[in-house]
Write an enzyme that holds these catalytic residues in place. Structure first.
Site, mmCIF file in Angstrom:
data_model
loop_
_atom_site.group_PDB
_atom_site.id
_atom_site.type_symbol
_atom_site.label_atom_id
_atom_site.label_comp_id
_atom_site.label_asym_id
_atom_site.label_seq_id
_atom_site.Cartn_x
_atom_site.Cartn_y
_atom_site.Cartn_z
ATOM 1 N N GLY A 69 58.539 80.727 20.449
ATOM 2 C CA GLY A 69 59.519 80.229 19.491
ATOM 3 C C GLY A 69 59.232 80.673 18.068
ATOM 4 N N THR A 70 57.968 80.667 17.692
ATOM 5 C CA THR A 70 57.599 81.031 16.318
ATOM 6 C C THR A 70 58.033 82.463 16.020
ATOM 7 O OG1 THR A 70 55.725 79.525 16.391
ATOM 8 C CG2 THR A 70 55.648 81.250 14.717
ATOM 9 N N ASN A 150 62.057 68.523 16.917
ATOM 10 C CA ASN A 150 60.896 68.352 17.800
ATOM 11 C C ASN A 150 60.297 66.947 17.733
ATOM 12 O OD1 ASN A 150 60.530 69.912 15.269
ATOM 13 N ND2 ASN A 150 58.377 69.403 15.562
ATOM 14 N N GLN A 178 63.647 73.065 21.141
ATOM 15 C CA GLN A 178 63.584 71.734 21.776
ATOM 16 C C GLN A 178 64.897 71.370 22.471
ATOM 17 O OE1 GLN A 178 60.906 70.056 22.231
ATOM 18 N NE2 GLN A 178 59.472 70.847 20.718
ATOM 19 N N SER A 198 61.653 78.765 23.417
ATOM 20 C CA SER A 198 60.234 78.928 23.752
ATOM 21 C C SER A 198 60.011 78.439 25.180
ATOM 22 C CB SER A 198 59.401 78.096 22.771
ATOM 23 O OG SER A 198 58.062 78.069 23.207
ATOM 24 N N GLY A 199 59.378 79.282 25.989
ATOM 25 C CA GLY A 199 59.203 78.957 27.409
ATOM 26 C C GLY A 199 58.407 77.693 27.678
ATOM 27 N N HIS A 200 57.336 77.475 26.877
ATOM 28 C CA HIS A 200 56.437 76.375 27.246
ATOM 29 C C HIS A 200 57.019 74.997 26.969
ATOM 30 C CE1 HIS A 200 54.360 75.162 23.339
ATOM 31 N NE2 HIS A 200 54.921 76.286 22.947
ATOM 32 N N THR A 236 54.691 96.540 24.854
ATOM 33 C CA THR A 236 54.871 96.434 26.304
ATOM 34 C C THR A 236 55.158 94.984 26.693
ATOM 35 O OG1 THR A 236 53.381 98.286 26.589
ATOM 36 C CG2 THR A 236 53.760 96.914 28.538
ATOM 37 N N CYS A 327 52.237 70.092 16.384
ATOM 38 C CA CYS A 327 51.807 71.244 15.591
ATOM 39 C C CYS A 327 51.060 70.780 14.346
ATOM 40 C CB CYS A 327 53.001 72.102 15.193
ATOM 41 S SG CYS A 327 53.933 72.663 16.609
HETATM 42 N N1 PLP Z 1 60.349 75.343 16.882
HETATM 43 C C1 PLP Z 1 60.222 74.094 17.331
HETATM 44 C C2 PLP Z 1 61.334 73.120 17.091
HETATM 45 C C3 PLP Z 1 59.080 73.697 18.023
HETATM 46 O O1 PLP Z 1 58.963 72.441 18.455
HETATM 47 C C4 PLP Z 1 58.040 74.634 18.227
HETATM 48 C C5 PLP Z 1 56.775 74.247 18.876
HETATM 49 O O2 PLP Z 1 56.342 73.118 18.802
HETATM 50 C C6 PLP Z 1 58.234 75.952 17.759
HETATM 51 C C7 PLP Z 1 59.388 76.263 17.089
HETATM 52 C C8 PLP Z 1 57.210 77.009 17.983
HETATM 53 O O3 PLP Z 1 57.294 77.493 19.298
HETATM 54 P P1 PLP Z 1 56.046 78.276 19.934
HETATM 55 O O4 PLP Z 1 54.987 77.247 20.187
HETATM 56 O O5 PLP Z 1 56.577 78.874 21.200
HETATM 57 O O6 PLP Z 1 55.658 79.324 18.965
#
Ligand code: PLP
Length: 383
Positions: A69-70, A150, A178, A198-200, A236, A327
């Protein structure tokens, strides 16, 4: 252990683990290679792209795989600012994730940008009229408003916000990290230009995500190098994780389709949790209760019970949840999200986030509720 911290990260979907295994073992070819050996790998990446596109309601060609996501958020902001180098104004919301806020702040501090951070109401929803007033046609490079928060799960009216941006000839990005996998998305029928996932956060591994880039707009890649991802993201491909992301997207879509007509079982769990907590602890307040929220998240204030102490007591009892955003773990300053919603620093310090997934059960909710109530009683007595 009872895991109620699914907005921090989720358990990997077992079929996603199964799907990625062959690509860690026998199918290790580079998908860009011209060999017959690479064909299977290439096909697997193409299939994963289709699966992610199906989850987002867009075309496979509009999906770029990223490291999460970042990166997707950063790539969207980078692209918009490069496409319009003469536009030195950005619009975002006060409650965004740091992946957006910090990039905007960096541009502001170092590159002469002006950033308007639109306020939110007490329920955490950005004001559309304020957003409309903030957009400066010909000067604003990007409007970036997150789809779901989030910390609170509060959803913003991003389709309307995107339409406002487009009417003014401005690019629109949304952080849907989210929201993806929790709420149905149909991007083809919106004016959204860029969208990050974001996959996780929906049962794929960590370190994989995607950026949707509408075929209607230009994109300037942030990572330059090889021609992967149709020259939009060099490097890659992380094939095993891409495959797992596709499988997790397919599972999430099945879950959403199955429950779209009726009640979502994750929402049922969350609602049972909130009802149970209110019954056990009168005075509990739900942040963002008056706004549309993702079905899996609750942010609660338990007056008189500081979150720091609650986290320790709950952790001792094997319950995982978080105070504010994961985070920011370790940081004692109160959440900027809750502050923007009008919470005082003292109130914000009494807020806990519980976030559920389809892997949780009602048994876990019923087991956790009295433990949380006992911990709150203890914290109040200690005070
Ligand atoms: N954006 C939101 C709203 C998130 O909650 C998060 C992760 O907590 C991110 C971005 C970042 O995603 P990633 O952990 O895949 O970099």
């Amino acid at each position: 252990m009872i895991y109620f911290d699914n907005n921090a990260t989720t358990a990997i979907e077992p079929t996603a683990v199964d799907a990625m295994q062959p690509f860690l073992r026998e199918h290790y070819a580079n998908p860009s290679s011209g060999t017959t050996f690479a064909r299977h790998t290439r096909q697997a990446v193409a299939r994963a792209r289709e699966q992610v596109a199906a989850l987002l309601g867009c075309e496979p060609g509009e999906v770029i795989f990223t490291s999460g996501g970042t990166e997707a958020d950063n790539a969207a902001i980078f692209s918009a600012t490069q496409i319009h180098p003469d536009r030195k104004h950005l619009v975002t919301a006060a409650t965004e994730h740091d992946a957006v806020l910090n990039h905007c702040a960096w541009l502001e501090a170092n590159h002469g940008y002006e950033v308007t951070r639109v306020a939110v109401n007490r329920d955490g929803v950005p004001d559309l009229a304020e957003l409309a007033a903030a957009i400066r046609p010909g000067q604003t490079a990007l409007v970036s408003v997150m789809a779901a928060n989030n910390e609170t799960g509060v959803c913003a009216p991003v389709a309307q916000a995107a339409a406002l941006a487009e009417e003014n000839g401005v690019l629109f990005h949304t952080d849907a990290v989210q929201m993806a996998g929790k709420v149905p998305l149909r991007l083809a029928s919106t004016a959204i230009h860029y969208l990050a996932i974001s996959g996780h956060k929906f049962h794929a591994p960590k370190g994989i995500g995607a950026l949707f880039v509408s075929k209607r707009v230009r994109f300037q890649p942030m990572l330059l190098g090889g021609g992967q991802e149709s020259h939009r993201r060099a490097g890659t491909e992380n094939v095993p994780h891409v495959v797992a992301l596709g499988q997790a997207a397919a599972c999430a879509l099945r879950h959403l389709e199955m429950h779209e007509a009726g009640e979502d079982p994750v929402r049922t769990l969350r609602d049972a949790f909130e009802t149970g907590l209110r019954a056990l602890l009168p005075g509990v307040e739900i942040n963002g209760a008056g706004a549309p929220r993702t079905p899996n998240t609750t942010s609660v204030r338990i007056p008189g019970a500081p979150a720091e102490g609650m986290l320790i007591l709950l952790d001792q009892q094997g319950i995982c949840c978080s105070a504010g955003s994961a985070c920011n773990t370790g940081a004692l300053h109160p959440s900027h999200v809750l502050a923007a919603m009008g919470r005082s620093p003292e109130e914000a310090r009494e807020c806990l986030r519980f976030s559920f997934s389809r892997f949780n059960t009602d048994g876990e909710i019923q087991a956790a509720l009295p433990v949380i109530a006992a911990a709150a009683d203890k914290m109040r007595r200690l005070r």
